[in-house]
Design a protein around this motif. Structure first.
Motif, PDB file in Angstrom:
ATOM      1  N   GLY A   1      -2.473 -15.685 -24.115  1.00 39.63           N
ATOM      2  CA  GLY A   1      -1.832 -16.507 -23.083  1.00 39.63           C
ATOM      3  C   GLY A   1      -2.658 -16.069 -22.063  1.00 39.63           C
ATOM      4  O   GLY A   1      -2.571 -16.792 -20.699  1.00 39.63           O
ATOM      5  N   HIS A   2      -2.862 -14.739 -21.954  1.00 39.68           N
ATOM      6  CA  HIS A   2      -3.425 -13.991 -20.531  1.00 39.68           C
ATOM      7  C   HIS A   2      -4.844 -13.606 -20.754  1.00 39.68           C
ATOM      8  O   HIS A   2      -5.521 -12.866 -19.881  1.00 39.68           O
ATOM      9  N   ARG A   3      -5.483 -14.160 -21.583  1.00 40.69           N
ATOM     10  CA  ARG A   3      -6.880 -13.891 -21.813  1.00 40.69           C
ATOM     11  C   ARG A   3      -7.845 -14.181 -20.502  1.00 40.69           C
ATOM     12  O   ARG A   3      -8.858 -13.553 -20.165  1.00 40.69           O
ATOM     13  N   TRP A   4      -7.712 -15.162 -20.026  1.00 41.05           N
ATOM     14  CA  TRP A   4      -8.437 -15.732 -18.802  1.00 41.05           C
ATOM     15  C   TRP A   4      -8.281 -14.819 -17.579  1.00 41.05           C
ATOM     16  O   TRP A   4      -8.903 -14.360 -16.810  1.00 41.05           O
ATOM     17  N   TRP A   5      -6.964 -14.376 -17.488  1.00 42.61           N
ATOM     18  CA  TRP A   5      -6.623 -13.532 -16.359  1.00 42.61           C
ATOM     19  C   TRP A   5      -7.328 -12.126 -16.431  1.00 42.61           C
ATOM     20  O   TRP A   5      -7.679 -11.582 -15.571  1.00 42.61           O
ATOM     21  N   LEU A   6      -7.115 -11.664 -17.825  1.00 39.89           N
ATOM     22  CA  LEU A   6      -8.007 -10.259 -18.184  1.00 39.89           C
ATOM     23  C   LEU A   6      -9.345 -10.637 -17.905  1.00 39.89           C
ATOM     24  O   LEU A   6      -9.815  -9.569 -17.355  1.00 39.89           O
ATOM     25  N   LEU A   7      -9.897 -11.525 -18.339  1.00 37.33           N
ATOM     26  CA  LEU A   7     -11.338 -11.521 -17.960  1.00 37.33           C
ATOM     27  C   LEU A   7     -11.845 -11.586 -16.459  1.00 37.33           C
ATOM     28  O   LEU A   7     -12.755 -11.365 -16.112  1.00 37.33           O
ATOM     29  N   LEU A   8     -10.886 -12.487 -15.745  1.00 35.10           N
ATOM     30  CA  LEU A   8     -11.252 -12.717 -14.523  1.00 35.10           C
ATOM     31  C   LEU A   8     -11.025 -11.280 -13.932  1.00 35.10           C
ATOM     32  O   LEU A   8     -11.676 -10.887 -13.090  1.00 35.10           O
ATOM     33  N   ALA A   9     -10.096 -10.420 -14.231  1.00 39.15           N
ATOM     34  CA  ALA A   9      -9.743  -9.011 -13.680  1.00 39.15           C
ATOM     35  C   ALA A   9     -10.946  -8.117 -13.923  1.00 39.15           C
ATOM     36  O   ALA A   9     -11.356  -7.368 -13.049  1.00 39.15           O
ATOM     37  N   GLY A  10     -11.380  -8.279 -15.310  1.00 41.52           N
ATOM     38  CA  GLY A  10     -12.635  -7.500 -15.521  1.00 41.52           C
ATOM     39  C   GLY A  10     -13.859  -7.987 -14.804  1.00 41.52           C
ATOM     40  O   GLY A  10     -14.544  -7.087 -14.451  1.00 41.52           O
ATOM     41  N   ALA A  11     -14.046  -9.385 -14.456  1.00 44.63           N
ATOM     42  CA  ALA A  11     -15.123  -9.676 -13.786  1.00 44.63           C
ATOM     43  C   ALA A  11     -15.283  -9.314 -12.331  1.00 44.63           C
ATOM     44  O   ALA A  11     -16.098  -9.026 -11.810  1.00 44.63           O
ATOM     45  N   VAL A  12     -13.938  -9.040 -11.842  1.00 51.71           N
ATOM     46  CA  VAL A  12     -13.677  -8.720 -10.258  1.00 51.71           C
ATOM     47  C   VAL A  12     -14.004  -7.355 -10.539  1.00 51.71           C
ATOM     48  O   VAL A  12     -14.543  -6.924  -9.410  1.00 51.71           O
ATOM     49  N   ALA A  13     -13.526  -6.522 -11.215  1.00 53.51           N
ATOM     50  CA  ALA A  13     -13.770  -5.208 -11.112  1.00 53.51           C
ATOM     51  C   ALA A  13     -15.251  -4.813 -11.276  1.00 53.51           C
ATOM     52  O   ALA A  13     -15.546  -3.829 -10.730  1.00 53.51           O
ATOM     53  N   LEU A  14     -15.752  -5.627 -12.157  1.00 54.14           N
ATOM     54  CA  LEU A  14     -17.321  -5.447 -12.437  1.00 54.14           C
ATOM     55  C   LEU A  14     -18.072  -5.751 -11.144  1.00 54.14           C
ATOM     56  O   LEU A  14     -19.040  -5.178 -10.782  1.00 54.14           O
ATOM     57  N   GLY A  15     -17.425  -6.858 -10.431  1.00 51.36           N
ATOM     58  CA  GLY A  15     -18.371  -7.448  -9.369  1.00 51.36           C
ATOM     59  C   GLY A  15     -17.877  -6.213  -8.268  1.00 51.36           C
ATOM     60  O   GLY A  15     -19.016  -6.073  -7.287  1.00 51.36           O
ATOM     61  N   CYS A  16     -16.884  -5.620  -8.023  1.00 54.53           N
ATOM     62  CA  CYS A  16     -16.545  -4.692  -7.110  1.00 54.53           C
ATOM     63  C   CYS A  16     -17.567  -3.594  -7.257  1.00 54.53           C
ATOM     64  O   CYS A  16     -17.711  -2.946  -6.035  1.00 54.53           O
ATOM     65  N   SER A  17     -18.132  -3.135  -8.384  1.00 54.05           N
ATOM     66  CA  SER A  17     -18.872  -2.217  -8.518  1.00 54.05           C
ATOM     67  C   SER A  17     -20.232  -2.459  -7.651  1.00 54.05           C
ATOM     68  O   SER A  17     -20.963  -1.181  -7.678  1.00 54.05           O
ATOM     69  N   PHE A  18     -20.662  -3.368  -7.222  1.00 54.00           N
ATOM     70  CA  PHE A  18     -21.885  -3.609  -6.537  1.00 54.00           C
ATOM     71  C   PHE A  18     -21.391  -3.205  -5.252  1.00 54.00           C
ATOM     72  O   PHE A  18     -22.709  -3.259  -4.328  1.00 54.00           O
ATOM     73  N   VAL A  19     -20.495  -3.230  -4.636  1.00 56.39           N
ATOM     74  CA  VAL A  19     -19.776  -2.745  -3.327  1.00 56.39           C
ATOM     75  C   VAL A  19     -19.650  -1.212  -3.140  1.00 56.39           C
ATOM     76  O   VAL A  19     -19.857  -0.371  -2.858  1.00 56.39           O
ATOM     77  N   VAL A  20     -18.505  -1.202  -3.975  1.00 54.86           N
ATOM     78  CA  VAL A  20     -17.922   0.181  -4.079  1.00 54.86           C
ATOM     79  C   VAL A  20     -17.827   0.740  -5.784  1.00 54.86           C
ATOM     80  O   VAL A  20     -17.136   0.263  -6.205  1.00 54.86           O
ATOM     81  N   PRO A  21     -19.130   1.469  -6.026  1.00 54.10           N
ATOM     82  CA  PRO A  21     -19.107   1.687  -7.401  1.00 54.10           C
ATOM     83  C   PRO A  21     -17.813   2.166  -7.969  1.00 54.10           C
ATOM     84  O   PRO A  21     -17.215   3.259  -7.463  1.00 54.10           O
ATOM     85  N   ALA A  22     -17.526   1.916  -9.305  1.00 55.29           N
ATOM     86  CA  ALA A  22     -16.502   2.379 -10.130  1.00 55.29           C
ATOM     87  C   ALA A  22     -15.101   2.043  -9.628  1.00 55.29           C
ATOM     88  O   ALA A  22     -14.370   2.277 -10.508  1.00 55.29           O
ATOM     89  N   ALA A  23     -14.970   1.915  -8.284  1.00 55.92           N
ATOM     90  CA  ALA A  23     -13.588   1.684  -7.688  1.00 55.92           C
ATOM     91  C   ALA A  23     -12.738   0.715  -8.422  1.00 55.92           C
ATOM     92  O   ALA A  23     -11.532   0.732  -8.895  1.00 55.92           O
ATOM     93  N   GLY A  24     -13.497  -0.587  -8.792  1.00 54.97           N
ATOM     94  CA  GLY A  24     -12.577  -1.625  -9.083  1.00 54.97           C
ATOM     95  C   GLY A  24     -12.102  -1.377 -10.709  1.00 54.97           C
ATOM     96  O   GLY A  24     -11.079  -1.672 -11.067  1.00 54.97           O
ATOM     97  N   GLY A  25     -13.275  -0.917 -11.490  1.00 60.24           N
ATOM     98  CA  GLY A  25     -12.878  -0.666 -12.804  1.00 60.24           C
ATOM     99  C   GLY A  25     -11.842   0.497 -12.907  1.00 60.24           C
ATOM    100  O   GLY A  25     -11.023   0.439 -13.812  1.00 60.24           O
ATOM    101  N   MET A  26     -11.817   1.673 -12.165  1.00 61.63           N
ATOM    102  CA  MET A  26     -10.913   2.681 -12.194  1.00 61.63           C
ATOM    103  C   MET A  26      -9.381   2.212 -11.665  1.00 61.63           C
ATOM    104  O   MET A  26      -8.475   2.636 -12.349  1.00 61.63           O
ATOM    105  N   LEU A  27      -9.357   1.107 -10.737  1.00 64.81           N
ATOM    106  CA  LEU A  27      -8.022   0.680 -10.255  1.00 64.81           C
ATOM    107  C   LEU A  27      -7.573  -0.214 -11.792  1.00 64.81           C
ATOM    108  O   LEU A  27      -6.338  -0.052 -12.015  1.00 64.81           O
ATOM    109  N   LEU A  28      -8.201  -1.007 -12.484  1.00 64.89           N
ATOM    110  CA  LEU A  28      -7.931  -1.685 -13.555  1.00 64.89           C
ATOM    111  C   LEU A  28      -7.286  -0.893 -14.580  1.00 64.89           C
ATOM    112  O   LEU A  28      -6.390  -0.900 -15.514  1.00 64.89           O
ATOM    113  N   ALA A  29      -8.190   0.329 -14.821  1.00 61.29           N
ATOM    114  CA  ALA A  29      -7.746   1.333 -15.885  1.00 61.29           C
ATOM    115  C   ALA A  29      -6.430   1.921 -15.396  1.00 61.29           C
ATOM    116  O   ALA A  29      -5.648   2.396 -16.377  1.00 61.29           O
ATOM    117  N   GLY A  30      -6.274   2.033 -14.344  1.00 61.92           N
ATOM    118  CA  GLY A  30      -5.154   2.670 -13.763  1.00 61.92           C
ATOM    119  C   GLY A  30      -4.159   1.772 -14.005  1.00 61.92           C
ATOM    120  O   GLY A  30      -2.918   2.321 -14.305  1.00 61.92           O
TER     121      GLY A  30
END
Length: 184
Positions: free
Chosen positions: A87-116
């Protein structure tokens, strides 16, 4: 109840770790040092805030839990986790894509927030598990009160919780898989 909380923890953690790992490889606009430092702060904030969100609602629902009757529909742990993740797969994929996209501006920050956030969900499930052990009852959300996508364990549609004995079902307190002793 803890199973639904815990269902999103692993996908968020792994998507966050992947996005942070890719983010470390890209220098980004701010540079790696600033990105990783900001990511560490965001990880700690996410892991600290998520377990506290709606804690009062969880406590009120747990306090008012009634004994599960024979007509209550309670489902297996694996089914609950599968339904939530589907039920939440698209939200999870969107969150992962946003975290990955943030890496091009602030490296690792979006991914670490999602992991947090994933870590925070795991901590919230552990808190619920400690509560279940202390009260010697597993807390369940009736399936018909969750929507077909897995729902929220303390959402508006949840009017109360059901309780069973600590040994009921295939979930241990805290939503983990029940470990069975090997027969010798």
């Amino acid at each position: 109840m803890a199973v639904v909380v815990r269902a999103g923890a692993a996908p968020m953690w792994w998507l966050g770790v992947f996005a942070a790992g890719v983010g470390v490889l890209v220098p980004g606009v701010t540079g790696r040092r600033i990105g990783v430092t900001a990511g560490a702060a965001l990880f700690l904030i996410g892991a600290a805030v998520v377990p506290l969100v709606r804690r009062g609602r969880y406590t009120a629902l747990a306090r008012g839990a009634s004994r599960a009757g024979k007509h209550d529909v309670l489902q297996d742990r694996a089914v609950t986790v599968r339904n939530w993740r589907r039920g939440h797969r698209w939200w999870l994929l969107l969150a992962g894509a946003v975290a990955l996209g943030c890496s091009f501006v602030v490296p690792a920050a979006g991914g670490m927030l999602l992991a947090g956030v994933g870590t925070g969900l795991r901590l919230k499930a552990a808190w619920l598990g400690r509560r279940e052990r202390a009260e010697q009852t597993l807390l369940w959300v009736r399936v018909d009160w969750l929507d077909r996508r897995g729902g929220r364990p303390a959402g508006r549609s949840v009017k109360g919780l059901r309780g069973t004995g600590i040994a009921a079902g295939d979930a241990a307190p805290g939503g983990a898989r029940r470990r069975t002793a090997a027969l010798v």
